[in-house]
Enzyme design. Structure first.
Site, short mmCIF file in Angstrom:
data_model
loop_
_atom_site.label_atom_id
_atom_site.label_comp_id
_atom_site.label_asym_id
_atom_site.label_seq_id
_atom_site.Cartn_x
_atom_site.Cartn_y
_atom_site.Cartn_z
N GLU A 1 -6.78 -7.82 -0.36
CA GLU A 1 -7.11 -7.83 1.07
C GLU A 1 -8.60 -7.59 1.22
OE1 GLU A 1 -4.75 -5.28 3.54
OE2 GLU A 1 -2.86 -5.86 2.57
N GLU B 1 0.84 -1.21 0.00
CA GLU B 1 0.00 0.00 0.00
C GLU B 1 0.87 1.26 0.00
OE1 GLU B 1 -2.78 -0.17 3.32
OE2 GLU B 1 -4.27 -0.95 1.93
#
Ligand code: NDJ
Length: 628
Positions: A263, A183
């Site tokens: 995710e 991320e």
């Protein structure tokens, strides 16, 4: 047949074998059909995250079996850099750190692996997996092309990725893809040269044909800063997201190729002081069905959460510092103790409509034991045990030094000075820079005065006489793992002011609490503190759990205690803080409980001990707002 003909036939045969072998082992992206290919055939993964570093090695197979029987064909695994390189240049891959054994168990269980080696991983793990020794240089810019940072990253990846290369699917292993960074689009630096340097390193050590990808949150800015040409862009989102909108966003970065949610949040994390987070099972199963109906590849974060043993929990820092609790239950399909939940069964019911799931029963929850009460006795105050806990003695300094400056990275450091003058009236002790990182437990001449806490309690009133000894035991509650404050120094940052005086002439004691307790203390040379000293202030308590011939998973509960650390037979099982919650029990795996020898229970209580001085071993966990 002429020798030439024989040679021709042999070479054709050998070529056929080579082609067949090489054709057998490949994993790639098919941009024409928007899917993955495994051995040239369509492949969609349905995966779950499990963190080997949060599960005792003896239970890795148990958790992997349950994930396989749930219908998963892959698992997703982070690799925490700080777990494997505790000291720069010293690497550890044994026991609970034996990553290759974990990969082997996954392979023999029939699970493919999506590897996420970072170097930064977030994960509610200490400093997002980055080693705290990186902070030696206060000017270092973490997660950037900073030369000092990249030098350390290169050294680490050279060790790790060289180990991982044989485990790639095309080389005979089970790793089908590898994530670069984590991320990155959520981080302020947005340094594309950093991501280019990482891409080069990953290609150097893993080769040109491994699928490399990135994962970012569901906004254009995050994907713009986190993605990079040559790394397949994937996205992450939970049940509060419109799936079509999210995958449309991914398509803006990857017009062709497989849809991937890297995710899919099955639950959520807990901070001390929160209510236990939970995500509705029906929402999870319905959204999983919708994504699978779209042909998407999904990894469920988490499938098995596990535990932040020792000091390994991380922290968030939005409006204030928010340390994560010891349990990483995450309200996941497998509980912290590895028990299948209704959420797991609901997920399995979805998966079975899209792929053949293994026939046979789901392995059951492992048995738990309520061992009952244990009486503890006080050993003594931390301040009185420094000869044992800090054998090399203090570092002397005019001003306080950080944990990193004295090269202790985790746990507790004791800061000692003397009162510069009489202060008969309550006088404010102040950290003007909010520099207590993260909690300080303050005593004057052994009399406990109270707590200072980062972002919450920056001033405390103390009294005493000139020359009195003032001790501050400072606790590292876990370094920030997400956002711009991951360069999270610990200890006393800057000076402390008492009234109008800047306190100076410090003695700073590194404390090797874990090493001393692991060596058998206090059992050897143990004696109760018979003084009627109060039950307040940082102190050690000790008791024994008699063996009952059975070694089972259990949970220790400390009703009436305040906050501290628990050690079972020398192993640090984590932090307890029943005064703040939501966690009220600590998971104790059976591997820590002896069935035949006396079990040593050591508790470091930082504030106020329970008047009854009892702890209790129960057969169930307690996280507030959790149906138990
Ligand atoms: C409260 C802020 C949490 C930030 N972390 C987020 S969004 N997450 C994404 C991150 O990649 C993962 O490692 C985990 O940290 C997960 C939360 O469990």
């Amino acid at each position: 047949m002429t020798s030439q003909a024989l040679c021709m036939r042999a070479s054709v045969f050998i070529t056929a074998v080579i082609i067949s072998v090489s054709a057998e082992r490949s994993f790639s992206i098919d941009y024409s059909n928007d899917c993955f290919l495994k051995d040239g055939q369509y492949f969609r993964y349905i995966s779950g995250s499990v963190h080997y570093f949060r599960v005792p090695r003896c239970y890795w197979k148990d958790r992997l079996m349950k994930m396989y029987m749930s219908g998963l064909n892959a698992i997703q695994v982070y690799v925490p850099w700080n777990f494997h390189e505790p000291v720069q240049g010293v690497y550890s891959f044994e026991g609970d750190r034996d990553l290759e054994h974990f990969l082997h168990l996954a392979n023999e269980t029939g699970l493919l692996v999506i590897l996420r080696p970072g170097p930064y991983i977030c994960a509610e793990w200490e400093m997002g997996g980055l080693p705290a020794w990186l902070l030696h240089n206060p000017k270092i810019i973490l997660r950037s092309a900073d030369s000092e940072y990249m030098q350390a990253v290169g050294d680490w990846l050279a060790v790790l990725l060289t180990k991982m290369h044989p485990w790639l699917y095309q080389n005979g292993g089970n790793i089908i893809s590898v994530q670069v960074e984590n991320e990155y689009g959520s981080y302020f630096a947005c340094d594309h040269n950093y991501m280019r340097s990482l891409r080069l390193l990953f290609r150097n050590f893993l080769g040109e044909d491994v699928v490399l990808f990135t994962t970012d949150g569901n906004t254009d800015k995050e994907l713009a800063c986190g993605s990079l040409q040559g790394l397949y862009t994937t996205i992450d989102f939970g049940t509060d997201t419109n799936i079509s909108d999210a995958f449309l966003r991914q398509r803006r970065f990857e017009p062709k190729g497989p849809l991937v949610n890297s995710e899919f949040y099955t639950g959520w994390l807990d901070h001390w002081g929160d209510n236990h987070a939970s995500v509705d099972t029906h929402k999870v199963s319905k959204m999983l069905r919708d994504m699978m109906s779209m042909g998407a590849n999904v990894n469920m974060y988490m499938f098995e959460g596990g535990t932040n043993f020792g000091y390994w929990n991380g922290a968030d820092h939005d409006t204030r510092f928010r340390p994560v609790v010891t349990s990483y239950d995450y309200d996941a399909p497998l509980s912290e103790a590895g028990d299948p939940t209704d959420k797991l069964l609901a997920i399995r019911d979805v998966i079975k409509d899209f792929r053949d799931i293994p026939v046979g029963p789901m392995p059951p929850a492992l048995p738990k034991m309520a061992y009952g009460f244990v009486m503890l006795q006080k050993i003594g105050n931390v301040s009185d045990l420094l000869e044992i806990l800090s054998p090399q003695g203090p570092v002397k300094s005019l001003k306080p030094l950080t944990f990193e400056e004295i090269k202790q990275y985790y746990g507790y450091v004791l800061y000692r000075t003397r009162l510069p003058r009489d202060i008969p009236d309550h006088t404010p002790l102040i950290s003007p820079l909010n520099g207590i990182h993260d909690r300080a437990y303050i005593s004057v001449n052994g009399v406990y005065q109270g707590v200072m806490e980062r972002d919450i309690t920056l001033v405390i009133n103390v009294t005493g006489h000139e020359g009195d000894q003032m001790d501050l035991l400072v606790e590292n509650m876990g370094r920030v793992n997400f956002g711009p404050k991951i360069n999270d120094y610990k200890g006393i940052l800057g000076n402390l002011i008492l009234g109008n005086d800047i306190l100076s002439d410090w003695m700073i004691f590194p404390l090797d609490i874990d090493g001393v307790i692991a060596s058998g203390w206090p059992q050897s040379g143990w004696k109760a503190d018979s003084r009627e000293a109060g039950d307040t202030g940082p102190s050690f308590y000790f008791g024994t759990l008699k063996p009952n011939g059975v070694s089972r998973d259990t949970f220790i509960k400390l009703p009436g205690w305040t906050k501290g650390q628990v050690f079972i037979n020398g192993v640090n099982v984590g932090r307890f803080w029943p005064e703040r919650g939501p966690q009220h029990t600590l998971y104790v795996p059976a591997s820590l409980i002896s069935a035949t020898s006396t079990n040593n229970i050591t508790v470091l209580e930082l504030e106020r001990a329970a008047c009854h001085r009892r702890v209790v071993f129960t057969d169930r966990p307690q996280l507030d707002n959790m149906a138990v």
